[in-house]
Design a protein around this motif. Sequence first.
Motif, PDB file in Angstrom:
ATOM      1  N   VAL A 261      26.629  33.813  27.593  1.00 26.03           N
ATOM      2  CA  VAL A 261      28.059  33.943  27.885  1.00 26.03           C
ATOM      3  C   VAL A 261      28.826  33.366  26.701  1.00 26.03           C
ATOM      4  O   VAL A 261      28.446  32.315  26.172  1.00 26.03           O
ATOM      5  CB  VAL A 261      28.409  33.176  29.188  1.00 26.03           C
ATOM      6  CG1 VAL A 261      29.896  33.213  29.473  1.00 26.03           C
ATOM      7  CG2 VAL A 261      27.635  33.749  30.371  1.00 26.03           C
ATOM      8  N   THR A 266      38.449  33.604  26.281  1.00 23.90           N
ATOM      9  CA  THR A 266      38.168  34.969  25.822  1.00 23.90           C
ATOM     10  C   THR A 266      39.363  35.902  26.025  1.00 23.90           C
ATOM     11  O   THR A 266      40.094  35.791  27.005  1.00 23.90           O
ATOM     12  CB  THR A 266      36.936  35.575  26.549  1.00 23.90           C
ATOM     13  OG1 THR A 266      37.147  35.496  27.958  1.00 23.90           O
ATOM     14  CG2 THR A 266      35.654  34.853  26.179  1.00 23.90           C
ATOM     15  N   GLN A 268      40.463  40.144  24.322  1.00 21.17           N
ATOM     16  CA  GLN A 268      39.835  41.454  24.163  1.00 21.17           C
ATOM     17  C   GLN A 268      38.782  41.438  23.062  1.00 21.17           C
ATOM     18  O   GLN A 268      38.841  40.629  22.153  1.00 21.17           O
ATOM     19  CB  GLN A 268      40.912  42.492  23.814  1.00 21.17           C
ATOM     20  CG  GLN A 268      41.880  42.743  24.951  1.00 21.17           C
ATOM     21  CD  GLN A 268      42.910  43.800  24.591  1.00 21.17           C
ATOM     22  OE1 GLN A 268      43.117  44.101  23.415  1.00 21.17           O
ATOM     23  NE2 GLN A 268      43.547  44.350  25.605  1.00 21.17           N
ATOM     24  N   ASN A 273      38.568  46.120  24.690  1.00 22.74           N
ATOM     25  CA  ASN A 273      38.027  46.008  26.048  1.00 22.74           C
ATOM     26  C   ASN A 273      37.916  44.541  26.445  1.00 22.74           C
ATOM     27  O   ASN A 273      37.698  43.670  25.608  1.00 22.74           O
ATOM     28  CB  ASN A 273      36.637  46.630  26.130  1.00 22.74           C
ATOM     29  CG  ASN A 273      36.663  48.087  25.716  1.00 22.74           C
ATOM     30  OD1 ASN A 273      37.489  48.856  26.194  1.00 22.74           O
ATOM     31  ND2 ASN A 273      35.779  48.447  24.799  1.00 22.74           N
ATOM     32  N   THR A 274      38.072  44.301  27.745  1.00 19.84           N
ATOM     33  CA  THR A 274      37.792  42.970  28.270  1.00 19.84           C
ATOM     34  C   THR A 274      36.365  42.998  28.788  1.00 19.84           C
ATOM     35  O   THR A 274      36.008  43.872  29.572  1.00 19.84           O
ATOM     36  CB  THR A 274      38.763  42.647  29.413  1.00 19.84           C
ATOM     37  OG1 THR A 274      40.090  42.926  28.940  1.00 19.84           O
ATOM     38  CG2 THR A 274      38.667  41.183  29.810  1.00 19.84           C
ATOM     39  N   THR A 275      35.547  42.101  28.266  1.00 21.84           N
ATOM     40  CA  THR A 275      34.124  42.166  28.619  1.00 21.84           C
ATOM     41  C   THR A 275      33.754  41.092  29.629  1.00 21.84           C
ATOM     42  O   THR A 275      34.416  40.059  29.728  1.00 21.84           O
ATOM     43  CB  THR A 275      33.250  42.026  27.361  1.00 21.84           C
ATOM     44  OG1 THR A 275      33.857  41.062  26.517  1.00 21.84           O
ATOM     45  CG2 THR A 275      33.160  43.332  26.625  1.00 21.84           C
ATOM     46  N   HIS A 276      32.715  41.389  30.376  1.00 22.52           N
ATOM     47  CA  HIS A 276      32.221  40.440  31.385  1.00 22.52           C
ATOM     48  C   HIS A 276      30.758  40.150  31.097  1.00 22.52           C
ATOM     49  O   HIS A 276      30.011  41.045  30.725  1.00 22.52           O
ATOM     50  CB  HIS A 276      32.398  41.031  32.780  1.00 22.52           C
ATOM     51  CG  HIS A 276      33.837  41.328  33.090  1.00 22.52           C
ATOM     52  ND1 HIS A 276      34.721  40.350  33.487  1.00 22.52           N
ATOM     53  CD2 HIS A 276      34.558  42.480  32.984  1.00 22.52           C
ATOM     54  CE1 HIS A 276      35.926  40.906  33.635  1.00 22.52           C
ATOM     55  NE2 HIS A 276      35.843  42.194  33.331  1.00 22.52           N
ATOM     56  N   PHE A 277      30.394  38.897  31.240  1.00 25.89           N
ATOM     57  CA  PHE A 277      29.029  38.491  30.919  1.00 25.89           C
ATOM     58  C   PHE A 277      28.401  37.804  32.119  1.00 25.89           C
ATOM     59  O   PHE A 277      29.087  37.117  32.878  1.00 25.89           O
ATOM     60  CB  PHE A 277      29.037  37.531  29.728  1.00 25.89           C
ATOM     61  CG  PHE A 277      29.500  38.173  28.452  1.00 25.89           C
ATOM     62  CD1 PHE A 277      28.582  38.697  27.551  1.00 25.89           C
ATOM     63  CD2 PHE A 277      30.862  38.272  28.146  1.00 25.89           C
ATOM     64  CE1 PHE A 277      29.011  39.293  26.376  1.00 25.89           C
ATOM     65  CE2 PHE A 277      31.290  38.866  26.971  1.00 25.89           C
ATOM     66  CZ  PHE A 277      30.369  39.377  26.077  1.00 25.89           C
ATOM     67  N   THR A 278      27.095  38.006  32.290  1.00 25.32           N
ATOM     68  CA  THR A 278      26.362  37.301  33.338  1.00 25.32           C
ATOM     69  C   THR A 278      25.590  36.174  32.668  1.00 25.32           C
ATOM     70  O   THR A 278      24.959  36.391  31.628  1.00 25.32           O
ATOM     71  CB  THR A 278      25.358  38.260  34.011  1.00 25.32           C
ATOM     72  OG1 THR A 278      26.054  39.487  34.272  1.00 25.32           O
ATOM     73  CG2 THR A 278      24.843  37.701  35.316  1.00 25.32           C
ATOM     74  N   ASP A 279      25.650  35.006  33.248  1.00 23.86           N
ATOM     75  CA  ASP A 279      24.954  33.862  32.651  1.00 23.86           C
ATOM     76  C   ASP A 279      23.461  33.941  32.937  1.00 23.86           C
ATOM     77  O   ASP A 279      23.029  33.840  34.077  1.00 23.86           O
ATOM     78  CB  ASP A 279      25.537  32.551  33.181  1.00 23.86           C
ATOM     79  CG  ASP A 279      25.069  31.364  32.342  1.00 23.86           C
ATOM     80  OD1 ASP A 279      24.207  31.560  31.445  1.00 23.86           O
ATOM     81  OD2 ASP A 279      25.564  30.238  32.578  1.00 23.86           O
TER      82      ASP A 279
END
Length: 360
Positions: A261, A266, A268, A273-279
């Motif tokens: 992550v 954070t 763009q 784009n707005t990004t999403h992360f999984t830990d």
Amino acid sequence: MSVETPRLEIHIDRIAQNAAAVISQCGSSGIQVAAVTKVMQAHPALLRALEGSGCVMLADSRIDNLKRVAEAGMGLPTMLLRAPTPCNAPEAVRWADYSLISSRETAEALSGAAGWAGLRHKVVVMVDVGDLREGVWPDRAVDVVAGIAHLPHLEVAGLGTNLACFGGVVPTREKMEMLTGIRDECRSVTGHPLELVSGGNSANLPLLASGDMPDGINHLRIGEAIVLGRNVLDRSPWPGTRQDTVGLVAGVIELQRKPSVPVGETGQDAFGNTTHFTDRGLRLRAICDIGRQDVAPEAIEPIDPGIEVLGASSDHLIIDVTDARSPVAVGSEVRFLPSYGGLLSASTSPHIRKQAVRRH
Ligand SMILES: *Cc1c(COP(=O)(O)O)cnc(C)c1O
């Protein structure tokens, strides 16, 4: 010594094997094949693979690519798949023997250009049977064919249609019978034989294999099923073909263990784009020397099943190599198989070398 990255490795013998398989499947139903070269910009390695494959024509949507076909001296007729603008008619008649068209204006321009060049140009009138890309609407087909049949330097070779490209409409026996019915009508009105009935692209192969293709269809224009060995309706492997025909090879320029992550506030990313992360904790990540400028990261699949593509910016491809089966290091090479879209863009990128591989 290894070759520079990034590069496309084009396996000539594998594509040749696919071409032989697909073309003989078509041949046993009395269907001739125009091999479509646009996904690889008619690269000479692809043309070598198609040599002696049994295809009766080489087809491409771009005039530039047909020039390459001519330069390769293949000795086969060429077909321009995308109608030229009237302005480009002189180039079209110079480099193509056939054009797929759907407008009277284009037909007139082609006839004029062919006259100037002392040629007779062949056209296939495209009929839209529902996919909403090119083609005259069925109720206008007779008018259009009758309206151009008298043009002095043009031969209306037949009719064609294209499905599964824009609307995703699946080729069926009904759609094909619609085309052959329109051909019969045009034939009786104009008195022209309209011999060629070009039923579509790779998406027509499942209908052919099912044995339900009407007899009147005698020509198909096939790209992806030959080049990538795919059933384009669901992208499953097509019987008798292989899928590892073209490899995209990238070089590793960084290898680091990093958090999964981003660290900090954070906003763009580089592309808005707005990004999403999984830990997933700390992961071993590599950066490869290709980016969105060359190919969309969604359009390539690592050959090593333990490697995952995380994303890319213009020039950096980020992959997770924590579970890679074979070791990854700075300077090592990572191999991917591109999808149709991936191959299209990677072939077009001037930053990616194209290397013909003869045998493996
Ligand atoms: C691209 C194209 C084809 C070939 O399509 P594939 O799905 O690659 O077989 C055939 N006909 C036309 C008009 C095209 O533009």
